[in-house]
Write a protein that holds these residues in place. Structure first.
Motif, PDB file in Angstrom:
ATOM      1  N   SER A  88       7.828  -2.641  12.083  1.00 56.16           N
ATOM      2  CA  SER A  88       7.620  -3.862  12.842  1.00 56.16           C
ATOM      3  C   SER A  88       8.884  -4.717  12.735  1.00 56.16           C
ATOM      4  O   SER A  88       9.388  -4.931  11.630  1.00 56.16           O
ATOM      5  CB  SER A  88       6.419  -4.636  12.296  1.00 56.16           C
ATOM      6  OG  SER A  88       6.292  -5.893  12.916  1.00 56.16           O
ATOM      7  N   ILE A  89       9.393  -5.179  13.859  1.00 51.63           N
ATOM      8  CA  ILE A  89      10.641  -5.939  13.888  1.00 51.63           C
ATOM      9  C   ILE A  89      10.354  -7.390  14.265  1.00 51.63           C
ATOM     10  O   ILE A  89       9.654  -7.659  15.245  1.00 51.63           O
ATOM     11  CB  ILE A  89      11.641  -5.354  14.912  1.00 51.63           C
ATOM     12  CG1 ILE A  89      11.816  -3.844  14.701  1.00 51.63           C
ATOM     13  CG2 ILE A  89      12.972  -6.088  14.836  1.00 51.63           C
ATOM     14  CD1 ILE A  89      12.426  -3.467  13.384  1.00 51.63           C
ATOM     15  N   GLU A  90      10.876  -8.318  13.489  1.00 51.15           N
ATOM     16  CA  GLU A  90      10.809  -9.738  13.817  1.00 51.15           C
ATOM     17  C   GLU A  90      12.243 -10.265  13.935  1.00 51.15           C
ATOM     18  O   GLU A  90      13.131  -9.829  13.201  1.00 51.15           O
ATOM     19  CB  GLU A  90      10.055 -10.514  12.741  1.00 51.15           C
ATOM     20  CG  GLU A  90       8.594 -10.110  12.590  1.00 51.15           C
ATOM     21  CD  GLU A  90       7.733 -10.518  13.778  1.00 51.15           C
ATOM     22  OE1 GLU A  90       8.130 -11.472  14.490  1.00 51.15           O
ATOM     23  OE2 GLU A  90       6.692  -9.874  14.018  1.00 51.15           O
ATOM     24  N   ILE A  94      17.258 -10.072  11.904  1.00 51.16           N
ATOM     25  CA  ILE A  94      15.955  -9.418  12.025  1.00 51.16           C
ATOM     26  C   ILE A  94      15.393  -9.109  10.642  1.00 51.16           C
ATOM     27  O   ILE A  94      16.119  -9.055   9.641  1.00 51.16           O
ATOM     28  CB  ILE A  94      16.026  -8.105  12.832  1.00 51.16           C
ATOM     29  CG1 ILE A  94      16.848  -7.036  12.077  1.00 51.16           C
ATOM     30  CG2 ILE A  94      16.570  -8.347  14.228  1.00 51.16           C
ATOM     31  CD1 ILE A  94      16.718  -5.638  12.674  1.00 51.16           C
ATOM     32  N   SER A  95      14.087  -8.919  10.620  1.00 49.38           N
ATOM     33  CA  SER A  95      13.434  -8.310   9.455  1.00 49.38           C
ATOM     34  C   SER A  95      12.755  -7.041   9.935  1.00 49.38           C
ATOM     35  O   SER A  95      12.343  -6.930  11.097  1.00 49.38           O
ATOM     36  CB  SER A  95      12.414  -9.256   8.830  1.00 49.38           C
ATOM     37  OG  SER A  95      11.349  -9.515   9.728  1.00 49.38           O
ATOM     38  N   VAL A  96      12.668  -6.064   9.054  1.00 47.99           N
ATOM     39  CA  VAL A  96      12.017  -4.788   9.343  1.00 47.99           C
ATOM     40  C   VAL A  96      10.901  -4.616   8.324  1.00 47.99           C
ATOM     41  O   VAL A  96      11.140  -4.661   7.115  1.00 47.99           O
ATOM     42  CB  VAL A  96      13.005  -3.613   9.240  1.00 47.99           C
ATOM     43  CG1 VAL A  96      12.306  -2.296   9.551  1.00 47.99           C
ATOM     44  CG2 VAL A  96      14.195  -3.823  10.163  1.00 47.99           C
ATOM     45  N   VAL A  97       9.677  -4.439   8.804  1.00 49.07           N
ATOM     46  CA  VAL A  97       8.525  -4.262   7.917  1.00 49.07           C
ATOM     47  C   VAL A  97       7.941  -2.882   8.139  1.00 49.07           C
ATOM     48  O   VAL A  97       7.632  -2.504   9.277  1.00 49.07           O
ATOM     49  CB  VAL A  97       7.448  -5.342   8.160  1.00 49.07           C
ATOM     50  CG1 VAL A  97       6.271  -5.128   7.216  1.00 49.07           C
ATOM     51  CG2 VAL A  97       8.036  -6.742   7.986  1.00 49.07           C
ATOM     52  N   ILE A  98       7.798  -2.123   7.059  1.00 50.31           N
ATOM     53  CA  ILE A  98       7.221  -0.778   7.135  1.00 50.31           C
ATOM     54  C   ILE A  98       6.023  -0.716   6.208  1.00 50.31           C
ATOM     55  O   ILE A  98       6.134  -1.001   5.009  1.00 50.31           O
ATOM     56  CB  ILE A  98       8.236   0.314   6.719  1.00 50.31           C
ATOM     57  CG1 ILE A  98       9.548   0.153   7.488  1.00 50.31           C
ATOM     58  CG2 ILE A  98       7.658   1.695   6.942  1.00 50.31           C
ATOM     59  CD1 ILE A  98      10.681  -0.403   6.673  1.00 50.31           C
ATOM     60  N   GLU A  99       4.878  -0.375   6.759  1.00 50.38           N
ATOM     61  CA  GLU A  99       3.700  -0.132   5.926  1.00 50.38           C
ATOM     62  C   GLU A  99       3.764   1.328   5.501  1.00 50.38           C
ATOM     63  O   GLU A  99       3.557   2.232   6.301  1.00 50.38           O
ATOM     64  CB  GLU A  99       2.431  -0.461   6.700  1.00 50.38           C
ATOM     65  CG  GLU A  99       2.345  -1.941   7.058  1.00 50.38           C
ATOM     66  CD  GLU A  99       1.042  -2.326   7.710  1.00 50.38           C
ATOM     67  OE1 GLU A  99       0.020  -2.349   7.013  1.00 50.38           O
ATOM     68  OE2 GLU A  99       1.062  -2.605   8.926  1.00 50.38           O
TER      69      GLU A  99
END
Length: 280
Positions: free
Chosen positions: A260-262, A268-273
């Motif tokens: 998920s990119i914000e 940017i931030s990158v979030v990976i579950e």
């Protein structure tokens, strides 16, 4: 971006403060970035720091038009800078300098004394990480803050979990940052955070939630360890918008989950579950 790169270089040289003059009459005028130091910095050290910063930010050296220095009357530059730093708010947090009075019935207040460490809560990358914590962190999750700076993110996690014995770990390769982060944890009654100086390694405890707010050139080679240490959620920031493809390409080597990119400004931030998605 070039101005931010230069400011980053000045911070790496232990600047007492920086100033970016954006008050131009038209867009064709150059931006002036000023760094204040308590002693003259060797020209070679300045060049080395600027070269490293431009490489990290993927900025051409041609963006720097000229470099100069001069002596000014001594002032308490840190005190002057403090006058202009005001509280920063996200959905669940207010990041405030300890000299400000903040009242709220709904948000967690984090008092931060930055001194010479990175992280006042005003930078886009810090706010991106705080938003990711607000969205993905659940009370009771163990938490690892890689590149803690002033300790904001680890303190934020400790504010959200009311349970005793929840493991919250924070590290930084900079000695002064770890010292300042410990002081900020004490200032916020977050005494349960375990700080250590140095990078993460194979010996570092794996945690449910891992946050690395550093830079893309540090994150990419560290990805195998970051995925190894993250049980449920991995948050990456300190990444410029134009570095997104490079980082995502590197992530696909280790993880099949769709990140998920914000975006906030140029960052940017990158979030990976990460649960169950690691590649063989």
């Amino acid at each position: 971006v070039a101005a931010e790169a230069i400011e980053f270089a000045f911070n790496e040289l232990d600047s007492l403060g920086t100033e970016i003059n954006n008050l131009r009459d038209n867009s064709d005028e150059d931006v002036c970035v000023v760094g204040y130091f308590d002693q003259r910095i060797d020209d070679e050290d300045v060049k080395r720091a600027l070269d490293d910063a431009l490489r990290i930010y993927n900025v051409s050296p041609d963006e720097i038009r000229s470099i100069g220095s001069n002596e000014v009357e001594n002032e308490d530059w840190l005190a002057e800078w403090k006058k202009h730093w005001k509280p920063t708010e996200t959905d669940q947090f207010i990041i405030s300098p300890p000299w400000e009075t903040v009242e709220t019935d709904t948000k967690h207040i984090i008092n931060i004394e930055p001194n010479m460490a990175f992280g006042t809560g005003t930078h886009e990358t810090t706010k991106l990480c705080l938003r990711a914590i607000e969205r993905y962190y659940s009370p009771g999750m163990s938490f690892l803050d890689v590149g803690t700076g002033t300790g904001i993110l680890a303190i934020a996690a400790s504010k959200l979990t009311a349970q005793d014995g929840v493991e919250i770990i924070a590290c930084d390769t900079d000695h002064d940052s770890v010292k300042i982060a410990k002081e900020n944890a004490a200032l916020n009654d977050a005494g349960g955070i375990a700080f250590f100086e140095g990078p993460i390694s194979s010996e570092t405890t794996a945690c449910d939630f891992v946050c690395a707010n550093v830079t893309a050139d540090v994150i990419i080679p560290m990805l195998p360890l970051l995925f190894e240490k993250s049980k449920k959620v991995l948050v990456l920031s300190g990444i410029l918008v134009e570095q997104e493809d490079e980082v995502l390409t590197a992530i696909t080597k280790y993880e099949s989950a769709i990140p998920s990119i914000e975006i906030d400004g140029e960052w940017i931030s990158v979030v990976i579950e990460t649960t169950g998605n690691k590649r063989d």
